[in-house]
Write an enzyme that holds these catalytic residues in place. Structure first.
Site, PDB file in Angstrom:
ATOM      1  N   GLY A   1       0.818  -1.207   0.000  1.00 35.93           N
ATOM      2  CA  GLY A   1       0.000   0.000   0.000  1.00 35.93           C
ATOM      3  C   GLY A   1       0.851   1.257   0.000  1.00 35.93           C
ATOM      4  O   GLY A   1       1.931   1.323  -0.599  1.00 35.93           O
ATOM      5  N   SER A   2       0.379   2.258   0.723  1.00 40.06           N
ATOM      6  CA  SER A   2       1.006   3.582   0.650  1.00 40.06           C
ATOM      7  C   SER A   2       2.373   3.667   1.311  1.00 40.06           C
ATOM      8  O   SER A   2       3.067   4.673   1.146  1.00 40.06           O
ATOM      9  CB  SER A   2       0.073   4.625   1.274  1.00 40.06           C
ATOM     10  OG  SER A   2      -1.095   4.766   0.492  1.00 40.06           O
ATOM     11  N   THR A   3       2.807   2.638   2.064  1.00 41.46           N
ATOM     12  CA  THR A   3       4.179   2.682   2.589  1.00 41.46           C
ATOM     13  C   THR A   3       5.185   2.692   1.443  1.00 41.46           C
ATOM     14  O   THR A   3       6.294   3.200   1.592  1.00 41.46           O
ATOM     15  CB  THR A   3       4.463   1.482   3.516  1.00 41.46           C
ATOM     16  OG1 THR A   3       4.281   0.260   2.796  1.00 41.46           O
ATOM     17  CG2 THR A   3       3.546   1.501   4.731  1.00 41.46           C
ATOM     18  N   PHE A   4       4.795   2.136   0.279  1.00 48.29           N
ATOM     19  CA  PHE A   4       5.697   2.102  -0.879  1.00 48.29           C
ATOM     20  C   PHE A   4       5.913   3.490  -1.467  1.00 48.29           C
ATOM     21  O   PHE A   4       6.849   3.699  -2.234  1.00 48.29           O
ATOM     22  CB  PHE A   4       5.147   1.157  -1.949  1.00 48.29           C
ATOM     23  CG  PHE A   4       6.110   0.879  -3.068  1.00 48.29           C
ATOM     24  CD1 PHE A   4       7.181   0.025  -2.879  1.00 48.29           C
ATOM     25  CD2 PHE A   4       5.948   1.478  -4.308  1.00 48.29           C
ATOM     26  CE1 PHE A   4       8.094  -0.225  -3.903  1.00 48.29           C
ATOM     27  CE2 PHE A   4       6.836   1.227  -5.347  1.00 48.29           C
ATOM     28  CZ  PHE A   4       7.918   0.372  -5.146  1.00 48.29           C
ATOM     29  N   LYS A   5       5.067   4.437  -1.098  1.00 50.33           N
ATOM     30  CA  LYS A   5       5.247   5.806  -1.615  1.00 50.33           C
ATOM     31  C   LYS A   5       6.597   6.388  -1.204  1.00 50.33           C
ATOM     32  O   LYS A   5       7.112   7.288  -1.875  1.00 50.33           O
ATOM     33  CB  LYS A   5       4.103   6.695  -1.119  1.00 50.33           C
ATOM     34  CG  LYS A   5       2.748   6.328  -1.729  1.00 50.33           C
ATOM     35  CD  LYS A   5       1.594   7.088  -1.089  1.00 50.33           C
ATOM     36  CE  LYS A   5       0.259   6.679  -1.706  1.00 50.33           C
ATOM     37  NZ  LYS A   5      -0.902   7.330  -1.058  1.00 50.33           N
TER      38      LYS A   5
END
Length: 484
Positions: free
Chosen positions: A213-217
């Site tokens: 999810g958004s941790t990959f941002k």
């Protein structure tokens, strides 16, 4: 008559010669394979003829050996706080192949490692006294993670960014390795554990990659800053909200429709977790540049040994631009383990340098003499110190006033990133809740990087979020690691 006898004699001689050749082949060429065969009962008898060496956590053995009352296997493995440390130790069983550290260091722990043998052991062909495995695990951090996860299904990892020492590896639901040690009782326990739909034998911290999810941002932001696409986390981006995925009519929206995500800076986009910003950023960078940055952090590495081999975290190839956009928010075919996302935060906290993570400090002989020392692990510069410093600042904004406020730790500087990843076709199942962060004590200077995924909990679907479920676990781990 003599001719017939001679022929029979030659034939008999050939049979004897063939038998001798076969016996020689079995003894000298196949002997080792037969001796090492998992079904060779003699190996189990030899292994469990005496107490095994131990796995050490925080200066204390979390394993042991106890005499058996019946049978030809004189000892069996025992565990102290077995469920707490199962994701670290694995199990040594009289019935099944050993796993985790028990499996990797089998020879050391049963005394057959050649480095343990003394001259007298060699002369008498006796098995040496077994050695011990000294881990880097901090019992306080391990316990904090285990208790904070509680009855949630998930995994957590903590790393010291400066040294690469893994301070905690936790997977829940867990299991008691002691239930698998005895030959007479292991079968029933194995049947129960392998038929459990929650799969307690799976090490979710190291060996179950899920969409991050958004941790990959954080990875996408690092790629954009390193590439020069943006020079600062406070530079405005060209990011319409909503963002139409290239080649489609699908509009990508944000969880919070009132968030200031239109043309947001990287700092604001991380603070509010703006999907539109990072989806377009990934497309503008292109899949090759995002993939290259992901691989610097450890994605697509199929030989990540800590020393337990972690499953590969994946950044895909050969995508359409619309799919590349989805990878920018940690979806499509991107997967990661908690270990991998802890490595991302560890590198950010350590000025862009990633020290190789490891959960074994030393292996020793029975007298405590070091046979091999794993501290002082190698490192590599993932991003520049400037990029790391800027992303630290943005991650701290996330925790101070953004989507990660539940991770705030009094007396420490904390930076982090939340994530909520879709699960199932059309997000039909409960989403995964993620949080990755680092913490630095304001007084002692201690540092820690953590990552947590909550795969399933009893929370209502509307309450599933990285901040709501995973951040409190990360907070508990950071508090335990940073205490004076």
């Amino acid at each position: 008559m003599n001719k017939t006898i001679r022929r029979a004699s030659v034939f008999a001689l050939l049979l004897v010669l063939a038998l001798l050749i076969r016996a020689t082949w079995v003894q000298f060429y196949e002997g080792r394979a037969l001796a090492d065969d998992k079904d060779n009962r003699r190996n189990a008898i030899e292994t469990y003829s005496a107490p095994l060496g131990n796995i050490i956590v925080g200066g204390r053995s979390v394993t042991g050996s106890a005499p058996t009352k019946t049978g030809d296997l004189k000892y069996k493995r025992t565990y102290t706080d077995g469920p707490l440390y199962a994701a670290v130790t694995g199990y040594a069983s009289q019935a099944y192949a050993p796993t985790q550290l028990e499996g990797i260091y089998t020879d050391l722990l049963n005394g057959t490692d050649s480095r343990l043998k003394s001259v007298m052991d060699t002369l008498t062909n006796q098995r040496a006294e077994p050695g011990n495995v000294v881990t880097t695990i901090d019992p306080d951090v391990q316990k904090a993670a285990y208790e904070a996860l509680g009855d949630k299904k998930g995994g957590a990892v903590a790393i010291d960014p400066k040294t690469g020492k893994i301070l905690a590896v936790v997977s829940t639901p867990s299991y008691d390795p002691s239930s698998l040690t005895g030959a007479n009782t292991a079968g029933a326990a194995w049947q129960r554990l392998t038929s459990d739909p929650d799969k307690p034998l799976v090490n979710r911290a190291l060996r179950q990659p899920l969409p991050p999810g958004s941790t990959f941002k954080l990875v996408v932001a690092a790629a954009a800053l390193e590439d020069g696409l943006y020079t600062s986390v406070d530079e405005r981006t060209d990011s319409p909200d909503p963002y139409t995925l290239p080649g489609t009519s699908r509009e990508l929206t944000n969880e919070n429709p009132n968030a200031p995500c239109t043309n947001a800076t990287i700092r604001t986009a991380l603070e509010y977790s703006c999907n539109n910003v990072f989806a377009k950023m990934a497309v503008k960078l292109g899949q090759d540049k995002v993939k290259a940055m992901a691989e610097k952090f450890g994605f697509n590495d199929d030989r990540l040994d800590v020393p337990v081999r972690a499953y590969t975290s994946v950044y895909p190839s050969d995508m359409y631009p619309s799919q590349t956009a989805l990878t920018g928010i940690g979806q499509f075919d991107v997967t990661a383990t908690p270990l991998q996302m802890a490595m991302v935060s560890a590198a950010m906290a350590n000025g862009g340098k990633l020290v190789s993570p490891h959960m074994v400090a030393q292996i020793t002989d029975s007298g405590g003499d070091v046979l091999e020392d794993y501290d002082g692990a190698g490192s590599k510069q993932i991003v520049s110190s400037s990029t790391a410093e800027q992303l630290q600042s943005a991650m701290e904004t996330v925790v101070n006033k953004g989507t990660g406020t539940n991770a705030q730790v009094p007396g420490a500087t904390v930076g982090g990133k939340t994530g909520t990843a879709q699960h199932g076709e059309n997000n039909s199942q409960v989403p995964y809740a993620w949080f990755t962060s680092y913490g630095k004590s304001d007084s002692s200077g201690k540092e820690v990087a953590v990552a947590v995924v909550v795969e399933q909990s009893d929370a209502a679907r509307s309450e599933v979020s990285g901040n709501g479920l995973a951040a409190p676990v990360a907070k508990a781990m950071m508090q335990a690691a940073l205490k004076d």
